[in-house]
Scaffold this motif. Sequence first.
Motif, PDB file in Angstrom:
ATOM      1  N   ILE A 179       0.705  -1.282   0.045  1.00 20.91           N
ATOM      2  CA  ILE A 179       0.007   0.339   0.055  1.00 20.91           C
ATOM      3  C   ILE A 179       0.837   1.179   0.079  1.00 20.91           C
ATOM      4  O   ILE A 179       0.469   2.196  -0.719  1.00 20.91           O
ATOM      5  CB  ILE A 179      -0.925  -0.198   1.097  1.00 20.91           C
ATOM      6  CG1 ILE A 179      -2.013  -1.027   1.040  1.00 20.91           C
ATOM      7  CG2 ILE A 179      -1.643   1.286   1.255  1.00 20.91           C
ATOM      8  CD1 ILE A 179      -3.096  -1.229   2.142  1.00 20.91           C
ATOM      9  N   LYS A 180       1.924   1.286   0.761  1.00 19.24           N
ATOM     10  CA  LYS A 180       2.947   2.431   0.804  1.00 19.24           C
ATOM     11  C   LYS A 180       3.457   2.771  -0.380  1.00 19.24           C
ATOM     12  O   LYS A 180       3.648   3.711  -0.928  1.00 19.24           O
ATOM     13  CB  LYS A 180       3.875   2.121   1.823  1.00 19.24           C
ATOM     14  CG  LYS A 180       3.381   2.393   3.244  1.00 19.24           C
ATOM     15  CD  LYS A 180       4.254   2.273   4.197  1.00 19.24           C
ATOM     16  CE  LYS A 180       3.956   2.226   5.721  1.00 19.24           C
ATOM     17  NZ  LYS A 180       4.969   1.927   6.790  1.00 19.24           N
ATOM     18  N   ILE A 181       3.893   1.599  -0.980  1.00 20.15           N
ATOM     19  CA  ILE A 181       4.745   1.754  -2.293  1.00 20.15           C
ATOM     20  C   ILE A 181       3.413   2.186  -3.440  1.00 20.15           C
ATOM     21  O   ILE A 181       3.902   3.099  -4.264  1.00 20.15           O
ATOM     22  CB  ILE A 181       5.215   0.298  -2.779  1.00 20.15           C
ATOM     23  CG1 ILE A 181       6.221  -0.092  -2.034  1.00 20.15           C
ATOM     24  CG2 ILE A 181       5.410   0.274  -4.309  1.00 20.15           C
ATOM     25  CD1 ILE A 181       6.808  -1.528  -2.353  1.00 20.15           C
ATOM     26  N   ALA A 182       2.255   1.668  -3.486  1.00 19.32           N
ATOM     27  CA  ALA A 182       1.278   2.049  -4.557  1.00 19.32           C
ATOM     28  C   ALA A 182       0.913   3.598  -4.311  1.00 19.32           C
ATOM     29  O   ALA A 182       0.540   4.077  -5.234  1.00 19.32           O
ATOM     30  CB  ALA A 182       0.075   1.252  -4.271  1.00 19.32           C
ATOM     31  N   LEU A 183       0.885   4.042  -3.045  1.00 20.77           N
ATOM     32  CA  LEU A 183       0.265   5.398  -2.745  1.00 20.77           C
ATOM     33  C   LEU A 183       1.604   6.439  -3.042  1.00 20.77           C
ATOM     34  O   LEU A 183       1.306   7.757  -2.949  1.00 20.77           O
ATOM     35  CB  LEU A 183      -0.240   5.402  -1.483  1.00 20.77           C
ATOM     36  CG  LEU A 183      -1.632   4.869  -1.188  1.00 20.77           C
ATOM     37  CD1 LEU A 183      -1.803   4.750   0.352  1.00 20.77           C
ATOM     38  CD2 LEU A 183      -2.503   5.158  -2.053  1.00 20.77           C
TER      39      LEU A 183
ATOM     40  N   ALA B 162      -1.198   3.873  -8.119  1.00 19.13           N
ATOM     41  CA  ALA B 162      -2.563   3.941  -7.324  1.00 19.13           C
ATOM     42  C   ALA B 162      -3.330   5.296  -8.099  1.00 19.13           C
ATOM     43  O   ALA B 162      -4.382   5.264  -8.524  1.00 19.13           O
ATOM     44  CB  ALA B 162      -2.621   4.044  -6.006  1.00 19.13           C
ATOM     45  N   LEU B 163      -2.539   6.478  -7.921  1.00 16.82           N
ATOM     46  CA  LEU B 163      -2.927   7.587  -8.361  1.00 16.82           C
ATOM     47  C   LEU B 163      -3.250   7.873  -9.998  1.00 16.82           C
ATOM     48  O   LEU B 163      -4.330   8.552 -10.402  1.00 16.82           O
ATOM     49  CB  LEU B 163      -1.868   8.981  -8.184  1.00 16.82           C
ATOM     50  CG  LEU B 163      -2.304  10.305  -8.287  1.00 16.82           C
ATOM     51  CD1 LEU B 163      -3.565  10.565  -7.709  1.00 16.82           C
ATOM     52  CD2 LEU B 163      -1.172  11.063  -7.993  1.00 16.82           C
ATOM     53  N   ILE B 164      -2.601   6.989 -10.644  1.00 19.38           N
ATOM     54  CA  ILE B 164      -2.761   7.170 -12.160  1.00 19.38           C
ATOM     55  C   ILE B 164      -4.048   6.215 -12.504  1.00 19.38           C
ATOM     56  O   ILE B 164      -4.836   6.893 -13.163  1.00 19.38           O
ATOM     57  CB  ILE B 164      -1.383   5.974 -12.834  1.00 19.38           C
ATOM     58  CG1 ILE B 164      -0.074   6.575 -12.588  1.00 19.38           C
ATOM     59  CG2 ILE B 164      -1.809   5.806 -14.185  1.00 19.38           C
ATOM     60  CD1 ILE B 164       0.927   5.923 -13.208  1.00 19.38           C
TER      61      ILE B 164
ATOM     62  N   LEU C  65      -7.049  -2.174  -2.066  1.00 23.52           N
ATOM     63  CA  LEU C  65      -7.241  -1.018  -1.159  1.00 23.52           C
ATOM     64  C   LEU C  65      -6.531   0.299  -1.654  1.00 23.52           C
ATOM     65  O   LEU C  65      -7.050   1.190  -1.334  1.00 23.52           O
ATOM     66  CB  LEU C  65      -6.767  -1.530   0.068  1.00 23.52           C
ATOM     67  CG  LEU C  65      -7.233  -2.578   0.959  1.00 23.52           C
ATOM     68  CD1 LEU C  65      -6.281  -2.975   2.133  1.00 23.52           C
ATOM     69  CD2 LEU C  65      -8.435  -2.214   1.238  1.00 23.52           C
ATOM     70  N   ALA C  66      -5.443   0.157  -2.464  1.00 20.25           N
ATOM     71  CA  ALA C  66      -4.763   1.512  -2.837  1.00 20.25           C
ATOM     72  C   ALA C  66      -5.520   1.920  -4.157  1.00 20.25           C
ATOM     73  O   ALA C  66      -5.398   3.193  -4.268  1.00 20.25           O
ATOM     74  CB  ALA C  66      -3.331   0.990  -3.082  1.00 20.25           C
TER      75      ALA C  66
END
Length: 222
Positions: free
Chosen positions: A12-16, A22-24, A103-104
């Motif tokens: 989750i930290k890497i994706a955010l 995640a933002l993409i 989740l992300a």
Amino acid sequence: MTALAAMIRRDIKIALRVGGGALIGVLFFLAVVVLMPFAIGPDLALLQRLGPAVLWLGALLASLLTLDRLFMADHEDGSLDLIAMSRVPLELACAAKALAHWLAAGLPLVVATPVLGLLLNLDGSASLAIAATLLVGTPALTFTGMIGAALAVTLHRGGLLMAVLVLPLSIPILIFGVAAAGAAITGPVAFGTPFQILCALSLASMVIGPFAAAASLRQGLD
């Protein structure tokens, strides 16, 4: 369980983080919904009728856009080999990574749906109903797409192969998701029938997806 929780927090930290993916997906989902009223025109009735399909199609494409990051980064830095050799069963590790990805990248789409529904001339109850279908349907997109991501992770330029594999498997999810969302607005089909089938598809993908992805990873890493 501690190792799985740590893996979920890490993914989750890497994706955010910036460039994590995640933002993409959220920005792509936003772009699809915002541009659709300009493409359709000022026909509010048509916009409302097409709203569920637009939201679901945007969610499907946004999910597909970020699936290649599910295993690729771990494969490039060697973490995937460590995960495969750890004491944690690879099936549970795949399920944890898919949950972290949802989740992300999937849950923000559900949260944004009631707001974006206003752009498609959807009232509050209709937007909440569509958000409910996305809440139970997007996990199926993630766990089904995980199979394609696992198959493509060891291939050079496997992104196209992943899309070819995932899209046919996602069609039933899209059909029943749009049917449930449309039933909440116009009918004539009862909302409960396609919604329950959508829930069943998600539960089935959560069971089958980790085992299929783990088998694909074992085959590709050997």
